[in-house]
Every structure is written in C-alpha cells, then in structure tokens.
Design a protein around this motif. Sequence first.
Motif, PDB file in Angstrom:
ATOM      1  N   UNK A 134       3.241  -7.204  -7.326  1.00 50.51           N
ATOM      2  CA  UNK A 134       4.326  -6.383  -6.784  1.00 50.51           C
ATOM      3  C   UNK A 134       4.188  -6.361  -5.272  1.00 50.51           C
ATOM      4  N   UNK A 135       5.300  -6.171  -4.601  1.00 49.07           N
ATOM      5  CA  UNK A 135       5.342  -6.345  -3.142  1.00 49.07           C
ATOM      6  C   UNK A 135       4.402  -5.380  -2.434  1.00 49.07           C
ATOM      7  N   UNK A 136       4.581  -4.091  -2.604  1.00 51.90           N
ATOM      8  CA  UNK A 136       3.727  -3.099  -1.944  1.00 51.90           C
ATOM      9  C   UNK A 136       3.705  -1.821  -2.752  1.00 51.90           C
ATOM     10  N   UNK A 137       2.611  -1.094  -2.662  1.00 51.91           N
ATOM     11  CA  UNK A 137       2.524   0.220  -3.290  1.00 51.91           C
ATOM     12  C   UNK A 137       3.017   1.281  -2.314  1.00 51.91           C
ATOM     13  N   UNK A 138       3.254   2.466  -2.827  1.00 47.31           N
ATOM     14  CA  UNK A 138       3.699   3.566  -1.973  1.00 47.31           C
ATOM     15  C   UNK A 138       2.667   3.841  -0.877  1.00 47.31           C
ATOM     16  N   UNK A 139       1.381   3.798  -1.241  1.00 52.55           N
ATOM     17  CA  UNK A 139       0.329   4.088  -0.277  1.00 52.55           C
ATOM     18  C   UNK A 139       0.299   3.044   0.844  1.00 52.55           C
ATOM     19  N   UNK A 140       0.548   1.795   0.491  1.00 48.48           N
ATOM     20  CA  UNK A 140       0.548   0.737   1.503  1.00 48.48           C
ATOM     21  C   UNK A 140       1.728   0.877   2.461  1.00 48.48           C
ATOM     22  N   UNK A 141       2.887   1.208   1.909  1.00 43.57           N
ATOM     23  CA  UNK A 141       4.062   1.406   2.768  1.00 43.57           C
ATOM     24  C   UNK A 141       3.827   2.574   3.711  1.00 43.57           C
ATOM     25  N   UNK A 142       3.297   3.659   3.176  1.00 48.49           N
ATOM     26  CA  UNK A 142       3.047   4.840   3.995  1.00 48.49           C
ATOM     27  C   UNK A 142       2.013   4.539   5.076  1.00 48.49           C
ATOM     28  N   UNK A 143       0.980   3.792   4.737  1.00 48.46           N
ATOM     29  CA  UNK A 143      -0.045   3.418   5.728  1.00 48.46           C
ATOM     30  C   UNK A 143       0.582   2.620   6.866  1.00 48.46           C
ATOM     31  N   UNK A 144       1.462   1.685   6.519  1.00 47.86           N
ATOM     32  CA  UNK A 144       2.092   0.849   7.541  1.00 47.86           C
ATOM     33  C   UNK A 144       2.999   1.678   8.446  1.00 47.86           C
ATOM     34  N   UNK A 145       3.730   2.605   7.860  1.00 43.86           N
ATOM     35  CA  UNK A 145       4.614   3.450   8.671  1.00 43.86           C
ATOM     36  C   UNK A 145       3.790   4.285   9.660  1.00 43.86           C
ATOM     37  N   UNK A 146       2.687   4.829   9.176  1.00 46.90           N
ATOM     38  CA  UNK A 146       1.888   5.715  10.030  1.00 46.90           C
ATOM     39  C   UNK A 146       1.065   4.955  11.066  1.00 46.90           C
ATOM     40  N   UNK A 147       0.628   3.747  10.727  1.00 49.75           N
ATOM     41  CA  UNK A 147      -0.294   3.020  11.607  1.00 49.75           C
ATOM     42  C   UNK A 147       0.325   1.823  12.312  1.00 49.75           C
ATOM     43  N   UNK A 148       1.546   1.460  11.921  1.00 49.29           N
ATOM     44  CA  UNK A 148       2.167   0.298  12.531  1.00 49.29           C
ATOM     45  C   UNK A 148       1.618  -1.003  11.962  1.00 49.29           C
ATOM     46  N   UNK A 149       2.164  -2.113  12.421  1.00 53.28           N
ATOM     47  CA  UNK A 149       1.733  -3.419  11.936  1.00 53.28           C
ATOM     48  C   UNK A 149       1.970  -4.451  13.017  1.00 53.28           C
ATOM     49  N   UNK A 150       0.887  -5.027  13.492  1.00 52.62           N
ATOM     50  CA  UNK A 150       0.995  -6.010  14.568  1.00 52.62           C
ATOM     51  C   UNK A 150       0.163  -7.250  14.284  1.00 52.62           C
ATOM     52  N   UNK A 151       0.082  -7.634  13.010  1.00 52.22           N
ATOM     53  CA  UNK A 151      -0.778  -8.762  12.679  1.00 52.22           C
ATOM     54  C   UNK A 151      -0.021 -10.071  12.506  1.00 52.22           C
ATOM     55  N   UNK A 152       1.260 -10.035  12.157  1.00 53.76           N
ATOM     56  CA  UNK A 152       2.006 -11.272  11.922  1.00 53.76           C
ATOM     57  C   UNK A 152       2.687 -11.741  13.211  1.00 53.76           C
ATOM     58  N   UNK A 153       1.866 -11.955  14.241  1.00 53.12           N
ATOM     59  CA  UNK A 153       2.412 -12.252  15.569  1.00 53.12           C
ATOM     60  C   UNK A 153       3.042 -13.640  15.661  1.00 53.12           C
ATOM     61  N   UNK A 154       2.625 -14.572  14.794  1.00 51.04           N
ATOM     62  CA  UNK A 154       3.191 -15.921  14.874  1.00 51.04           C
ATOM     63  C   UNK A 154       4.643 -15.954  14.414  1.00 51.04           C
ATOM     64  N   UNK A 155       4.996 -15.106  13.442  1.00 54.41           N
ATOM     65  CA  UNK A 155       6.348 -15.097  12.896  1.00 54.41           C
ATOM     66  C   UNK A 155       7.175 -13.912  13.398  1.00 54.41           C
ATOM     67  N   UNK A 156       6.499 -12.779  13.655  1.00 55.87           N
ATOM     68  CA  UNK A 156       7.205 -11.566  14.086  1.00 55.87           C
ATOM     69  C   UNK A 156       6.472 -10.983  15.293  1.00 55.87           C
ATOM     70  N   UNK A 157       6.665 -11.585  16.463  1.00 55.00           N
ATOM     71  CA  UNK A 157       5.870 -11.225  17.645  1.00 55.00           C
ATOM     72  C   UNK A 157       6.062  -9.795  18.117  1.00 55.00           C
TER      73      UNK A 157
END
Length: 296
Positions: A172-195
């Motif tokens: 499955x794509x993502x759990x509720x906890x993973x989505x919430x973690x990303x919202x609270x902490x941000x996401x800057x790891x996929x810099x090659x595709x989403x700079x």
Amino acid sequence: MKSMVIGGIILIIALMAGTYFVAGDAFDTGDYINTLTFLGAAAIITISTFAVLKYVNQMKNDKAGGELADENWDGIGEYKNPIPVGWGIAYIGVILWMFWYLLFGYPTNGFSQIGQWNEETIDYNAKFEQKWLNADEATLNAMGQSLFLVQCAPCHGVDAEGIDGKAQNLTKRMSKEQVEYTIRNGSNYLTSAYPGGMPPMMLQEDKDISEVSIYVANGFKGEQPAAYATCAACHGDNGEGMPFVGPNIKTYSDDVVLAVLKDGKKGLIGHMPSFNERLNETQEKALASFIRSIGE
C-alpha cells in the motif's frame, strides 16, 4: 653494553615468541612460503634490534670529533662528518626502487583480474540492455520480481509487507502515520526528480493534519478534507503529482520508484540507502513495474 645485548636477545626471543603465538598455526599447512615469511620476520627483528642497540651505545659512549665547518650559529659549530654509508645506500636504493616499482613492478597497463572482470561486466550490461530494450510489461514484471527478491526483500520482506515494521509496506502506498510524519517534518530527499522538496508543517492544525493523513492513506477515498487544498497545489487534486513539483502520493508510479532508487528515502521508519548506479535503466524499470503490480 653487555646488559644491553642481553636485553636485546631477550627482546628478540619475546618478539619471535609473540609472532609464533599469533601466526604459528600457519606452519601446519606445510606451505614453505609461510616458513620463509617467518624467517624474514626473524631477520628483520634481529637486525633492527641490534642496529638500535648499536646506535644507542654510540650515543651513550662516543664523543664528537673531526673537522669543524666554518659556519656556526650562535657559537654552535658543526663537524664535517660524511653521512653514514649505509644510510646513503638505503636512500638511493629507495629512490631507484620507487622508479622500478612505478614503471615495471606495478604495470598499470598489465593484465589485471579486476580489470578483466570490469570489462566483462560492462560488456554484459551492454548486451543485457540491448536485449531487453523494448521488453513488454509482463517481461519487466517477472524481471522486477527477481530483482526485488535479491535487492529489496532483505528489508521489505518477500511478501513486500516489511519485516517487523523496519521497512515500508509496499503493498500500500502510505500509512496514516507516514503521511502525518511527512506533513510535520517535510520531505527533501527526492531532489533528483522533485528539487523543490516539501517544507515541514504545510498544515498547522492537528485536526487538519489528521484528516488529510487519513484521506491520503485510504487512497483518496471518501470526502476530500478542505485542508487538502494546500497539498493539491503540488500533488494535484487527485494526488497523482506534478512533474518536478510533487510526487504521486496516490499510487506507486515509475517516477516515484526511480527517484527513491536514485536518492534513497528517509522517513518515519528509517533511512533507505541510494541504489544509484547499482541497477541499469532496464532493471530500474522492471523493479518499478513489479512494485506497481504489488499495490494493484
């Protein structure tokens, strides 16, 4: 001097005994090379010990002598003593050995098993890519399953459901906890595709974060929360993302899988290392095809 010689002999015996204690089992193989190596070590230990004793004795007992040089520094003169012959020969010998080793001892253009292996690997990869350049989806899926079992299953499990929660469940794509973690902490790891990345706390209210997390984790089913409008600016109203802006958060897409393989992934569970250049382009597509099929 007599006491120093006795001490040197004791030191040699102790060093040889220690060497035999550490590596003595090598002689049980009957390989004469090991015997020669041990004898070489004995010679080095003996020569080094007596050389040190000789010079220590000289420093204790010898007196300076000879012709003084004309120059002096604050009244301190220097004798015109030639350099030790042994030192001079050793110095010149090291220089000559350096040129021999550089030009003949380690020929950079000579045969190398590692070089041969690299050439054969490059040749094989080129043939592989050419053979499967236009592989159909079924072929890519089967190839991707084999790759997954080798490269991904050690962390994600053979069933792709993760191992004791140590890796993301790919069914499955993502759990509720993973989505919430990303919202609270941000996401800057996929810099090659989403700079641009995603800054933390795009949503401020806990209620909004919870509602959006549940909506996204459930595959965008049910009524869309009003707060999702903030997310839609980059991920789109349907969650399928925008090129170079926001990844697909509804289902696995080739772009997302390839970006994770290239950049790695850091999130709620842990840090997945980058697989950049460990797989060729065809293998990456195959792996993306299989991961997509898992969640379908």
